[in-house]
Design an enzyme around this catalytic site. Structure first.
Site, PDB file in Angstrom:
ATOM      1  N   LYS A  13      45.133  41.374  35.819  1.00  0.00           N
ATOM      2  CA  LYS A  13      46.439  41.258  36.601  1.00  0.00           C
ATOM      3  C   LYS A  13      46.671  40.000  36.552  1.00  0.00           C
ATOM      4  CE  LYS A  13      44.536  42.740  39.882  1.00  0.00           C
ATOM      5  NZ  LYS A  13      42.879  43.363  39.863  1.00  0.00           N
ATOM      6  N   ARG A  88      43.826  45.907  48.553  1.00  0.00           N
ATOM      7  CA  ARG A  88      42.800  45.866  47.828  1.00  0.00           C
ATOM      8  C   ARG A  88      41.612  46.896  49.075  1.00  0.00           C
ATOM      9  NH1 ARG A  88      41.480  41.166  44.987  1.00  0.00           N
ATOM     10  NH2 ARG A  88      39.034  41.653  43.842  1.00  0.00           N
ATOM     11  N   ARG A 122      35.438  35.196  29.933  1.00  0.00           N
ATOM     12  CA  ARG A 122      37.042  34.549  30.502  1.00  0.00           C
ATOM     13  C   ARG A 122      36.247  32.987  30.841  1.00  0.00           C
ATOM     14  NH1 ARG A 122      39.763  37.385  35.285  1.00  0.00           N
ATOM     15  NH2 ARG A 122      37.915  37.534  36.254  1.00  0.00           N
ATOM     16  N   ARG A 165      33.572  31.184  35.086  1.00  0.00           N
ATOM     17  CA  ARG A 165      34.034  31.672  36.895  1.00  0.00           C
ATOM     18  C   ARG A 165      31.775  32.174  38.108  1.00  0.00           C
ATOM     19  NH1 ARG A 165      38.558  35.272  38.840  1.00  0.00           N
ATOM     20  NH2 ARG A 165      37.027  36.428  39.542  1.00  0.00           N
ATOM     21  N   ARG A 176      31.366  44.078  41.008  1.00  0.00           N
ATOM     22  CA  ARG A 176      33.365  44.034  41.567  1.00  0.00           C
ATOM     23  C   ARG A 176      33.800  45.658  41.403  1.00  0.00           C
ATOM     24  NH1 ARG A 176      34.064  38.142  39.871  1.00  0.00           N
ATOM     25  NH2 ARG A 176      35.485  39.098  38.062  1.00  0.00           N
TER      26      ARG A 176
HETATM   27  P1  AMP Z   1      39.522  38.193  42.101  1.00  0.00           P
HETATM   28  O1  AMP Z   1      40.040  36.940  41.566  1.00  0.00           O
HETATM   29  O2  AMP Z   1      41.218  38.253  42.592  1.00  0.00           O
HETATM   30  O3  AMP Z   1      38.564  39.427  41.324  1.00  0.00           O
HETATM   31  O4  AMP Z   1      38.807  37.333  43.973  1.00  0.00           O
HETATM   32  C1  AMP Z   1      37.553  37.092  43.483  1.00  0.00           C
HETATM   33  C2  AMP Z   1      36.668  37.590  44.996  1.00  0.00           C
HETATM   34  O5  AMP Z   1      37.388  36.977  46.211  1.00  0.00           O
HETATM   35  C3  AMP Z   1      37.279  38.887  45.049  1.00  0.00           C
HETATM   36  O6  AMP Z   1      35.993  39.361  44.342  1.00  0.00           O
HETATM   37  C4  AMP Z   1      36.530  39.248  46.335  1.00  0.00           C
HETATM   38  O7  AMP Z   1      35.069  38.926  47.113  1.00  0.00           O
HETATM   39  C5  AMP Z   1      37.999  38.219  47.449  1.00  0.00           C
HETATM   40  N1  AMP Z   1      38.878  38.880  47.334  1.00  0.00           N
HETATM   41  C6  AMP Z   1      40.063  38.641  46.761  1.00  0.00           C
HETATM   42  N2  AMP Z   1      41.162  39.640  47.171  1.00  0.00           N
HETATM   43  C7  AMP Z   1      40.637  40.178  47.996  1.00  0.00           C
HETATM   44  C8  AMP Z   1      40.958  40.761  49.490  1.00  0.00           C
HETATM   45  N3  AMP Z   1      42.468  41.677  48.932  1.00  0.00           N
HETATM   46  N4  AMP Z   1      39.949  41.259  49.910  1.00  0.00           N
HETATM   47  C9  AMP Z   1      39.363  41.672  50.008  1.00  0.00           C
HETATM   48  N5  AMP Z   1      38.613  40.579  49.523  1.00  0.00           N
HETATM   49  C10 AMP Z   1      39.114  39.383  47.879  1.00  0.00           C
END
Ligand code: AMP
Length: 222
Positions: A13, A88, A122, A165, A176
């Protein structure tokens, strides 16, 4: 255009949104990137979010929704946006509905085992956040080529060092994925029932996928 990019964490994404948003003249809003920036600068919000992120859990809704509301209120979001990583769960989608109307949800379809292999490979630029991937995946009709920098470990765009990361380790990646199935997948059904979802199978790398996604968006939003 107001679009949600939906799909498992690691489905691509962020990569697609960062390429497609400028093409469409809209902004890319990624709550994960916003949280990482808060963690990196050591703000109170970052300190709060860090533990949840490390565990592969969602940051609590009240905090996330407040951060999102501040971002979406900025001028640049008025021309339209791609949301990547938000909403989410159902509570976040209800909060979003109160702010604005969404035109389209693009759902990226990809198997969990492929995601895990790809996520472990990644690499991110520490300076500009540009994303690379060192895995070369071939399965059936799926071909996900690596996205390599010209010089190993160095960002093509800004010369920054590439890093893995902190939350890209097996346990967190799996957590996740489980969080997605438990909390985010029901949200997809909610949008599907409203007829808002277009599914896109991830069968190739960004070069192949980006034109496919742009086509889906243009055909869906007149
Ligand atoms: P991502 O890069 O989108 O995979 O986000 C990394 C981490 O940030 C996730 O595993 C969550 O811990 C937190 N996070 C990102 N977006 C959200 C969201 N909309 N709601 C809650 N936690 C989020």
């Amino acid at each position: 255009m107001k679009i949600i990019f939906f799909g498992r964490p690691g489905s691509g994404k962020g990569t697609y949104a960062s390429r497609i948003a400028p093409h469409l003249g809209i902004v890319h809003i990624a709550t994960g990137d916003m949280f990482r920036a808060e963690v990196a600068t050591g703000t109170p919000l970052g300190k709060l979010a860090e533990g949840y992120m490390k565990a592969g859990n969602l940051v609590p809704d009240d905090v996330t929704i407040n951060m999102f509301k501040e971002r979406i209120a900025k001028d640049d979001a008025k021309k339209g946006f791609i949301l990547d990583g938000f909403p989410r769960d159902l509570e976040q989608s209800h909060a979003l509905e109160k702010i604005t109307k969404i035109d389209l949800v693009v759902n990226f379809v990809i198997d969990e085992d492929i995601i895990i292999e790809k996520a472990l490979a990644r690499r991110i630029c520490e300076k500009c956040g540009n994303i690379y991937n060192i895995a070369d995946i071939k399965r059936g009709n799926i071909r996900l080529p690596p996205l390599l920098p010209k010089k190993e470990g160095i960002c093509d765009k800004c010369g920054g060092n590439l890093y893995q990361r902190k939350d890209d380790n097996y346990e967190t990646i799996k957590d996740r994925q489980d969080t997605y199935v438990r909390q985010s997948a029901p949200l997809l059904e909610y949008y599907r029932q409203k007829g808002m979802v277009k599914d896109v199978s991830v069968i190739g790398g960004p070069e192949q996928m980006v034109p496919i996604i742009i086509d889906v968006i243009k055909k869906s939003i007149k």
